[in-house]
Design a protein around this motif. Structure first.
Motif, PDB file in Angstrom:
ATOM      1  N   SER A 323       0.845  -1.067   0.066  1.00  0.00           N
ATOM      2  CA  SER A 323       0.048  -0.004  -0.075  1.00  0.00           C
ATOM      3  C   SER A 323       0.895   1.234  -0.114  1.00  0.00           C
ATOM      4  O   SER A 323       2.105   1.290   0.327  1.00  0.00           O
ATOM      5  N   PRO A 324       0.063   2.477  -0.345  1.00  0.00           N
ATOM      6  CA  PRO A 324       0.998   3.435  -0.152  1.00  0.00           C
ATOM      7  C   PRO A 324       1.514   3.832   1.343  1.00  0.00           C
ATOM      8  O   PRO A 324       1.215   3.392   2.227  1.00  0.00           O
ATOM      9  N   GLY A 325       2.601   4.579   1.107  1.00  0.00           N
ATOM     10  CA  GLY A 325       3.273   4.981   2.409  1.00  0.00           C
ATOM     11  C   GLY A 325       4.352   3.804   3.173  1.00  0.00           C
ATOM     12  O   GLY A 325       4.964   3.894   3.999  1.00  0.00           O
ATOM     13  N   VAL A 326       4.082   2.432   2.373  1.00  0.00           N
ATOM     14  CA  VAL A 326       5.178   1.392   2.804  1.00  0.00           C
ATOM     15  C   VAL A 326       6.555   1.490   2.435  1.00  0.00           C
ATOM     16  O   VAL A 326       6.840   2.163   1.395  1.00  0.00           O
ATOM     17  N   ILE A 327       7.376   1.585   3.498  1.00  0.00           N
ATOM     18  CA  ILE A 327       8.973   1.364   3.253  1.00  0.00           C
ATOM     19  C   ILE A 327       9.393   0.100   3.412  1.00  0.00           C
ATOM     20  O   ILE A 327       9.437  -0.368   4.560  1.00  0.00           O
ATOM     21  N   ILE A 328      10.101  -0.645   2.425  1.00  0.00           N
ATOM     22  CA  ILE A 328      10.646  -1.736   2.499  1.00  0.00           C
ATOM     23  C   ILE A 328      12.124  -1.775   2.316  1.00  0.00           C
ATOM     24  O   ILE A 328      12.913  -1.338   1.376  1.00  0.00           O
ATOM     25  N   ARG A 343       6.709  -0.610   7.807  1.00  0.00           N
ATOM     26  CA  ARG A 343       7.912  -0.527   7.578  1.00  0.00           C
ATOM     27  C   ARG A 343       8.586  -1.835   7.695  1.00  0.00           C
ATOM     28  O   ARG A 343       8.364  -2.442   8.817  1.00  0.00           O
ATOM     29  N   VAL A 344       9.279  -2.347   6.935  1.00  0.00           N
ATOM     30  CA  VAL A 344      10.126  -3.419   6.816  1.00  0.00           C
ATOM     31  C   VAL A 344      11.437  -3.304   6.722  1.00  0.00           C
ATOM     32  O   VAL A 344      11.966  -2.896   5.907  1.00  0.00           O
ATOM     33  N   ASN A 345      12.266  -3.516   7.953  1.00  0.00           N
ATOM     34  CA  ASN A 345      13.766  -2.987   7.881  1.00  0.00           C
ATOM     35  C   ASN A 345      14.550  -4.228   7.608  1.00  0.00           C
ATOM     36  O   ASN A 345      14.055  -5.296   7.178  1.00  0.00           O
TER      37      ASN A 345
END
Length: 414
Positions: A323-328, A343-345
């Motif tokens: 979705s929008p705003g996700v950072i992988i 957020r997936v670090n």
């Protein structure tokens, strides 16, 4: 000839006990689904696409999240007299809340008096499907019957899980019996291994609905349920018809997702419905722009971002909805659905999971076959969905099939 006046009523007061802990502090129809949607968005989208633009949503259980979602998202043109209005339980007929779905209608008869519709379309708010209710209305009017129930074909072997519609063998469009979870029931004339299960969708003549719920309110032995009491009341009078969902032709539907309908009343069903979304040829297609699904995510949110690109630290997602705003950021996501602002670090792995808004997946973590509610934080090195006993010890819900649910806002340590 003037178009019929139609009022749509969506029953959205469900507590959703079988979806705990996702319904600890929200009504079932407000549970996030599919990344950017809420469960109620599917019913509302069906109504809008069907051309029914006067909609009331009857709410009761922990409705703040649902009311806020409708207020922020679903705004129609006042100039044209269209609206989507959440209506809470108001104790209009006594010092009690809604006693059941039929009582919810009875306590809200002022809405019918205000709108003066010819027909009332009544649906639930927590199933995943597409349906053109204008086609069902045409069928209802042509039948001449005051009550029509939508039925979906299900294997006869599963009849004991549904309310089953048995048609009159002579007048095949008329319901002969409406049986709740029968141990044995005849198959359909054109398909002996199938039965028609009630979808919980009804169309009724407004005057007949008024008579039925008024009579039901006076019956102290009634459970005041639309399917359990009101439909049988019409059946006993020979006044209930059936609409076969297979005859509903939704624009843009593929052969694979045509007539898809899923009740997401349990955690396992909720999880499996998400898995239906993410295959190359999805069982339920979110991307049908001829029958769009409307959602309420923040349009100012930035696009999803995938960062770090060398082989030891590769941010990527496959077979997933992001979705929008996700950072992988240097992690992997496989066969999963990620809601906005997740957020997936680095060096973390999210597999076959549903991650809701704002969840944070720390470095060197594993999330496997899990549902993380909003704003869950998985701290560095922690694991979810790997060790069943450890998940249970930490107070998480784990289904028989092995799906782990982490409740809203939980911080999960190593």
């Amino acid at each position: 000839m003037a178009s019929p006046r139609v009022l749509a009523v969506i029953l959205a007061g469900g507590e959703g006990k079988r979806l705990m802990p996702l319904t600890v502090d929200r009504a079932k129809p407000a549970v996030p689904f599919g990344g950017i949607y809420r469960l109620i968005d599917f019913s509302l989208s069906n109504m809008i696409n069907s051309g029914f633009l006067k909609v009331v949503v009857l709410t009761q259980y922990k409705s703040h999240s649902l009311d806020r979602h409708i207020a922020k998202t679903w705004r129609l043109s006042n100039m044209l007299g269209n609206y989507i209005a959440p209506v809470p339980a108001q104790q209009r007929v006594g010092k009690h809340w809604f006693l059941g779905s039929a009582d919810a209608i009875y306590q809200s008869l002022n809405l019918l008096d205000d709108e003066r519709p010819d027909y009332v379309v009544i649906t639930g708010a927590d199933n995943i499907y597409r349906m053109d209710f204008s086609q069902m209305l045409d069928h209802h009017i042509a039948s001449g019957l005051p009550c029509t129930v939508a039925g979906i074909r299900q294997p006869r072997s599963l009849a004991d899980q549904f309310g089953v519609i048995e048609s009159d063998p002579v007048n095949r469009g008329v319901i002969k019996a409406f049986v709740e979870k029968p141990k044995d029931t005849p198959g359909l004339p054109d398909s002996p291994d199938e039965v028609l299960a009630s979808m919980g969708n009804y169309i009724m003549n407004a005057d007949a609905l008024l008579e039925a719920v008024t009579a039901d309110a006076a019956d102290e032995s009634s459970k005041h349920d639309m399917g359990g009491n009101i439909v049988p009341w019409f059946v006993s009078r020979g006044e209930a018809g059936v609409y076969d969902f297979k005859d509903n032709d939704v624009p843009g539907a593929s052969e694979r997702d045509r007539n898809y309908w899923r009740d997401v009343g349990t955690v396992d069903a909720f999880y499996e419905a998400h898995q239906d979304l993410i295959s190359v040829s999805p069982v339920f297609n979110l991307y049908n722009d001829r029958w769009p699904l409307f959602a309420g995510y923040d349009a100012s949110m930035p696009p999803a971002k995938f960062v770090y690109g060398h082989h030891e630290r590769l941010g990527h997602a496959v077979d997933s909805i992001v979705s929008p705003g996700v950072i992988i950021s240097g992690g992997e996501v496989i066969s999963s659905v990620l809601s906005p602002s997740v957020r997936v670090n680095s060096w973390s792995s999210v597999r076959s999971s549903v991650i809701m808004d704002g969840a944070q997946i720390g470095r060197n973590t594993v999330v496997n076959r899990a549902i993380l509610d909003k704003h869950v934080v998985i701290e560095e090195g922690a694991m979810v969905g790997i060790d069943r006993e450890h998940d249970l010890e930490r107070g998480f819900t784990v289904t028989e099939s092995g799906i782990t649910v982490v409740p809203k806002g939980k911080v999960v340590a190593r």
